[in-house]
Design a protein around this motif. Structure first.
Motif, short mmCIF file in Angstrom:
data_model
loop_
_atom_site.label_atom_id
_atom_site.label_comp_id
_atom_site.label_asym_id
_atom_site.label_seq_id
_atom_site.Cartn_x
_atom_site.Cartn_y
_atom_site.Cartn_z
N ASN A 1 27.73 85.36 -78.88
CA ASN A 1 27.31 86.06 -79.45
C ASN A 1 27.16 85.37 -81.14
OD1 ASN A 1 25.66 87.69 -77.51
ND2 ASN A 1 27.93 88.88 -77.41
N GLU A 2 28.10 85.16 -81.83
CA GLU A 2 28.62 85.09 -82.68
C GLU A 2 27.35 83.52 -83.29
OE1 GLU A 2 32.13 86.72 -81.77
OE2 GLU A 2 30.46 85.31 -80.64
N ILE A 3 27.36 82.89 -82.55
CA ILE A 3 26.77 82.02 -82.82
C ILE A 3 25.29 81.85 -82.99
CG2 ILE A 3 25.46 78.84 -82.27
CD1 ILE A 3 28.10 79.19 -80.68
N ALA A 4 23.96 82.88 -82.24
CA ALA A 4 23.24 83.00 -82.27
C ALA A 4 22.76 83.75 -83.36
CB ALA A 4 23.28 84.51 -81.38
N SER A 5 24.09 84.34 -84.07
CA SER A 5 24.11 85.29 -85.04
C SER A 5 23.95 84.98 -86.59
CB SER A 5 25.04 86.35 -85.37
OG SER A 5 26.26 86.04 -85.11
N GLY A 6 24.48 82.58 -86.43
CA GLY A 6 24.33 82.58 -87.44
C GLY A 6 26.09 83.04 -87.83
N GLN A 7 26.90 83.34 -87.27
CA GLN A 7 28.03 84.02 -87.94
C GLN A 7 29.20 83.39 -87.52
OE1 GLN A 7 30.57 87.29 -86.21
NE2 GLN A 7 32.16 86.91 -87.52
N LEU A 8 28.99 82.08 -86.44
CA LEU A 8 29.87 80.87 -86.35
C LEU A 8 29.01 80.16 -85.67
CD1 LEU A 8 32.36 79.67 -85.30
CD2 LEU A 8 32.24 80.72 -82.86
N GLN A 9 29.36 78.65 -86.51
CA GLN A 9 27.87 76.89 -86.53
C GLN A 9 29.84 76.59 -85.69
OE1 GLN A 9 25.78 76.03 -88.95
NE2 GLN A 9 26.62 77.34 -90.71
N ALA A 10 29.17 75.53 -84.09
CA ALA A 10 29.96 75.14 -83.79
C ALA A 10 29.89 73.99 -83.13
CB ALA A 10 30.51 75.87 -82.21
N ILE A 11 30.34 73.24 -84.01
CA ILE A 11 30.12 71.76 -84.17
C ILE A 11 30.60 70.34 -82.52
CG2 ILE A 11 29.66 69.73 -85.37
CD1 ILE A 11 28.91 71.59 -87.82
N HIS A 12 29.74 69.35 -81.92
CA HIS A 12 30.67 68.97 -81.21
C HIS A 12 31.03 67.38 -81.19
CE1 HIS A 12 30.61 66.51 -77.36
NE2 HIS A 12 31.57 66.87 -77.89
N ALA A 13 31.82 67.18 -82.46
CA ALA A 13 31.94 65.43 -82.91
C ALA A 13 33.32 65.93 -83.11
CB ALA A 13 31.67 65.89 -84.09
N MET A 14 34.24 64.08 -82.90
CA MET A 14 35.12 64.31 -83.67
C MET A 14 35.30 63.96 -84.92
SD MET A 14 37.19 64.08 -80.36
CE MET A 14 38.35 62.39 -81.32
N ALA A 15 36.02 64.25 -85.57
CA ALA A 15 36.48 64.69 -87.03
C ALA A 15 37.17 63.31 -87.67
CB ALA A 15 36.81 65.98 -88.03
N GLU A 16 36.23 61.69 -87.74
CA GLU A 16 36.92 60.95 -88.37
C GLU A 16 36.89 60.84 -90.26
OE1 GLU A 16 38.58 58.98 -86.98
OE2 GLU A 16 37.36 59.68 -84.88
N PRO A 17 37.83 60.57 -90.78
CA PRO A 17 37.86 60.81 -92.35
C PRO A 17 36.22 59.67 -92.80
CG PRO A 17 39.70 59.50 -91.55
CD PRO A 17 38.98 59.95 -90.00
N ASP A 18 35.56 58.94 -92.38
CA ASP A 18 34.44 59.43 -92.55
C ASP A 18 33.15 59.75 -92.38
OD1 ASP A 18 34.51 58.09 -89.88
OD2 ASP A 18 33.66 56.04 -90.55
N THR A 19 33.41 60.82 -91.51
CA THR A 19 32.03 61.54 -90.72
C THR A 19 33.10 63.26 -91.68
OG1 THR A 19 33.11 61.81 -88.66
CG2 THR A 19 31.69 60.20 -89.25
N VAL A 20 33.62 63.21 -91.49
CA VAL A 20 33.84 65.02 -91.23
C VAL A 20 33.49 66.04 -92.58
CG1 VAL A 20 36.17 64.37 -93.41
CG2 VAL A 20 36.20 66.44 -91.67
N GLN A 21 33.65 65.43 -94.27
CA GLN A 21 32.73 65.94 -94.69
C GLN A 21 31.19 66.09 -94.63
OE1 GLN A 21 34.47 67.15 -96.90
NE2 GLN A 21 32.78 68.44 -97.52
N SER A 22 30.70 64.92 -94.14
CA SER A 22 29.23 65.29 -93.32
C SER A 22 29.06 66.43 -92.44
CB SER A 22 28.56 64.00 -92.66
OG SER A 22 29.25 63.22 -91.54
N LEU A 23 29.93 66.34 -91.20
CA LEU A 23 30.01 67.46 -90.95
C LEU A 23 29.52 68.58 -91.41
CD1 LEU A 23 31.81 65.96 -87.45
CD2 LEU A 23 29.87 66.17 -87.54
N ILE A 24 31.11 69.08 -92.07
CA ILE A 24 30.82 70.31 -92.64
C ILE A 24 29.95 70.35 -93.71
CG2 ILE A 24 32.48 70.95 -94.42
CD1 ILE A 24 35.13 69.95 -94.37
N ASP A 25 29.44 69.79 -94.46
CA ASP A 25 28.27 69.98 -95.17
C ASP A 25 27.16 70.21 -94.23
OD1 ASP A 25 29.67 68.69 -97.34
OD2 ASP A 25 28.85 66.68 -97.16
N SER A 26 26.83 69.98 -93.23
CA SER A 26 25.82 70.02 -91.98
C SER A 26 25.62 71.96 -91.75
CB SER A 26 25.88 69.87 -91.06
OG SER A 26 27.10 70.18 -89.74
N ALA A 27 26.78 72.46 -92.16
CA ALA A 27 27.34 73.88 -91.96
C ALA A 27 26.21 75.11 -93.23
CB ALA A 27 28.51 73.92 -91.48
#
Length: 287
Positions: free
Chosen positions: A123-149
């Motif tokens: 429900n929270e994901i459908a409403s846009g309240q929560l975004q869930a990202i399936h990915a391993m957060a690594e130093p060279d990727t974490v900011q791009s993952l955050i930016d995508s939200a």
């Protein structure tokens, strides 16, 4: 033979009852000891001690109480969060904020945990309240993952707890946070400035060799204009607040030597109060 069997079963039942009473007494003693420890910490740090409430709803330790206390003192601006390393969302740092109407993103690398998140919090994901990202957060990727939200350049709370490489990922995040909750390795003495070297793909092996010392996190946070304002009693999480928001709201000095708490992981259990909501109960509860 029946009489003998009944007698044996009777003794076993009494033994089980005695064992249960001993376990209960041990749990009660642990809670009393924890309360005494808390009183000692309040005497040491004064009324602005951050971790002064032994209560929680969804966090593993008492992060719920400490985070609530931070925002009671500095106020909220966006009511947004980023949490990296949430497992299945049933026991993490920002779930209470989600239940209170905040908006944010969870980043989780384990596929099984991620699938349970998408089911429990559909429900929270459908409403846009929560975004869930399936990915391993690594130093060279974490900011791009955050930016995508698309949460913007600043959030109210950043939480990072990925065991082995927490400090490396924390350092790499460019999004500004008004407050942060970051796991530290309390096995390192507070004067030691050290982090376990980054090795791509490496995972925590369950030993005391992981993450970073509190001093190293203090240094990293300083580069983000964040001050170390406290740690929980368990010696698990360090809490940071943006420099211009600290004022006289938290105990000084804002150093590892002052705020360090040793590893007291045994305090995580017994759990205080009633049991937590199960995943199914959380999924079906009214919002």
């Amino acid at each position: 033979m029946t009489d003998v069997t009944d007698a044996v079963l009777g003794r076993m039942e009494r033994l089980e009852w005695l064992m249960s009473q001993a376990a209960a007494a041990q749990g009660a003693s642990a809670l009393v000891a924890e309360d005494l420890l808390l009183e000692e910490q309040i005497r040491k740090f004064g009324p602005t001690f951050l971790a002064k409430y032994n209560t929680h709803l969804f966090s593993q330790a008492y992060e719920d109480a400490a985070i609530s206390e931070i925002f009671a003192r500095i106020g909220t601006r966006h009511k947004t969060f980023i949490e990296i390393g949430v497992e299945d969302g049933s026991e993490n740092t920002t779930r209470l904020l989600l239940m209170l109407g905040w908006k944010g993103v969870w980043i989780e690398g384990n596929a099984g945990f991620y699938n349970r998140i998408t089911d429990t919090f559909a429900n929270e994901i459908a409403s846009g309240q929560l975004q869930a990202i399936h990915a391993m957060a690594e130093p060279d990727t974490v900011q791009s993952l955050i930016d995508s939200a698309n949460l913007g350049p600043e959030v109210d709370l950043l939480s990072v707890d990925i065991d082995q490489h927490t400090s490396h990922v924390f350092r790499a995040i460019q999004t500004s946070a008004r407050a942060a909750c970051v796991e530290y390795n309390a096995h390192f003495p507070p004067a030691v400035d050290y982090e376990v070297p980054y090795v791509p793909g490496a995972a925590w092996n369950g030993t005391n060799w992981f993450g970073a010392s509190l001093k190293r996190l203090e240094v990293i946070a300083a580069g983000k204009d964040l001050s170390l304002v406290g740690c929980d009693l368990m010696g698990i999480n360090a809490f940071f607040v943006r420099n211009d928001l600290t004022e006289d709201r938290f105990p000084k000095p804002f150093t590892a030597g002052h705020h360090y708490q040793p590893p007291r992981y045994q305090l995580i259990r017994p759990h205080r109060g009633h049991r937590k909501l199960s995943g199914e109960e959380a999924r079906t509860m009214p919002r």
